[in-house]
Design a protein around this motif. Sequence first.
Motif, mmCIF file in Angstrom:
data_model
loop_
_atom_site.group_PDB
_atom_site.id
_atom_site.type_symbol
_atom_site.label_atom_id
_atom_site.label_comp_id
_atom_site.label_asym_id
_atom_site.label_seq_id
_atom_site.Cartn_x
_atom_site.Cartn_y
_atom_site.Cartn_z
ATOM 1 N N LEU A 165 0.831 -1.206 0.000
ATOM 2 C CA LEU A 165 0.000 0.000 0.000
ATOM 3 C C LEU A 165 0.865 1.255 0.000
ATOM 4 O O LEU A 165 0.521 2.250 -0.646
ATOM 5 C CB LEU A 165 -0.950 -0.002 1.194
ATOM 6 N N GLY A 166 1.984 1.220 0.707
ATOM 7 C CA GLY A 166 2.919 2.345 0.678
ATOM 8 C C GLY A 166 3.474 2.566 -0.720
ATOM 9 O O GLY A 166 3.555 3.704 -1.194
ATOM 10 N N THR A 167 3.833 1.467 -1.375
ATOM 11 C CA THR A 167 4.329 1.560 -2.755
ATOM 12 C C THR A 167 3.246 2.123 -3.663
ATOM 13 O O THR A 167 3.511 3.001 -4.494
ATOM 14 C CB THR A 167 4.783 0.171 -3.259
ATOM 15 N N LEU A 168 2.020 1.646 -3.508
ATOM 16 C CA LEU A 168 0.907 2.142 -4.325
ATOM 17 C C LEU A 168 0.676 3.632 -4.086
ATOM 18 O O LEU A 168 0.398 4.380 -5.027
ATOM 19 C CB LEU A 168 -0.372 1.354 -4.045
ATOM 20 N N GLY A 169 0.804 4.056 -2.834
ATOM 21 C CA GLY A 169 0.645 5.479 -2.532
ATOM 22 C C GLY A 169 1.682 6.324 -3.254
ATOM 23 O O GLY A 169 1.366 7.392 -3.786
ATOM 24 N N PHE A 170 2.926 5.838 -3.288
ATOM 25 C CA PHE A 170 3.967 6.589 -3.989
ATOM 26 C C PHE A 170 3.751 6.547 -5.489
ATOM 27 O O PHE A 170 3.927 7.551 -6.181
ATOM 28 C CB PHE A 170 5.359 6.075 -3.620
ATOM 29 N N LEU A 171 3.326 5.393 -6.019
ATOM 30 C CA LEU A 171 3.028 5.301 -7.453
ATOM 31 C C LEU A 171 1.897 6.257 -7.827
ATOM 32 O O LEU A 171 1.923 6.879 -8.892
ATOM 33 C CB LEU A 171 2.678 3.864 -7.841
ATOM 34 N N LYS A 172 0.921 6.393 -6.947
ATOM 35 C CA LYS A 172 -0.186 7.329 -7.180
ATOM 36 C C LYS A 172 0.355 8.758 -7.254
ATOM 37 O O LYS A 172 -0.041 9.542 -8.121
ATOM 38 C CB LYS A 172 -1.217 7.189 -6.057
ATOM 39 N N CYS A 173 1.268 9.078 -6.355
ATOM 40 C CA CYS A 173 1.903 10.395 -6.376
ATOM 41 C C CYS A 173 2.609 10.633 -7.709
ATOM 42 O O CYS A 173 2.447 11.676 -8.335
ATOM 43 C CB CYS A 173 2.892 10.509 -5.219
ATOM 44 N N LEU A 174 3.388 9.656 -8.144
ATOM 45 C CA LEU A 174 4.111 9.788 -9.408
ATOM 46 C C LEU A 174 3.147 9.950 -10.577
ATOM 47 O O LEU A 174 3.354 10.785 -11.461
ATOM 48 C CB LEU A 174 5.022 8.574 -9.636
ATOM 49 N N ARG A 175 2.092 9.156 -10.587
ATOM 50 C CA ARG A 175 1.114 9.209 -11.669
ATOM 51 C C ARG A 175 0.385 10.549 -11.695
ATOM 52 O O ARG A 175 0.199 11.155 -12.738
ATOM 53 C CB ARG A 175 0.116 8.077 -11.468
ATOM 54 N N GLU A 176 -0.034 11.004 -10.501
ATOM 55 C CA GLU A 176 -0.784 12.260 -10.427
ATOM 56 C C GLU A 176 0.080 13.476 -10.719
ATOM 57 O O GLU A 176 -0.445 14.543 -11.019
ATOM 58 C CB GLU A 176 -1.461 12.393 -9.059
#
Length: 136
Positions: A47-58
């Motif tokens: 979930l932490g990785t997904l949160g960072f990926l979301k940041c990168l994507r957004e």
Amino acid sequence: MATYSPAEAAAISGFSLDTLRYYEREGILPRVARTAGGHRVFSEADLGTLGFLKCLRETGMPIERLRRYGELCQDEDTIPDRIALLEEHATAVRRELEELLAQQARLDEKLDWYRGELGRRSTGASPAGSPVPNIA
């Protein structure tokens, strides 16, 4: 250790189930653990990785760069490469933010002019000396 179903991980991360599967298949997200029955279970670290990926994507990181980041994260010796990739992205985000702030300043100027014009019209003041906007 808390674990989350794919549906829970999707709800928490804001990604769709299809995106989670795609990210895993493309190597953007490291392989997710599976139950004995073959069902995916997401950890807090996932979930932490997904949160960072979301940041990168957004912040506009393209999928191919996300894929490269995912590849780099699979090798402990690639930290300098990860830093370089993220520094490049941070520079692009900074540049875009500066451009957006400049555009916001233009919008604010136009709003100020319109509000001033509205105030002059409501008080019957003459628009003489008021700069004419270059667009309506």
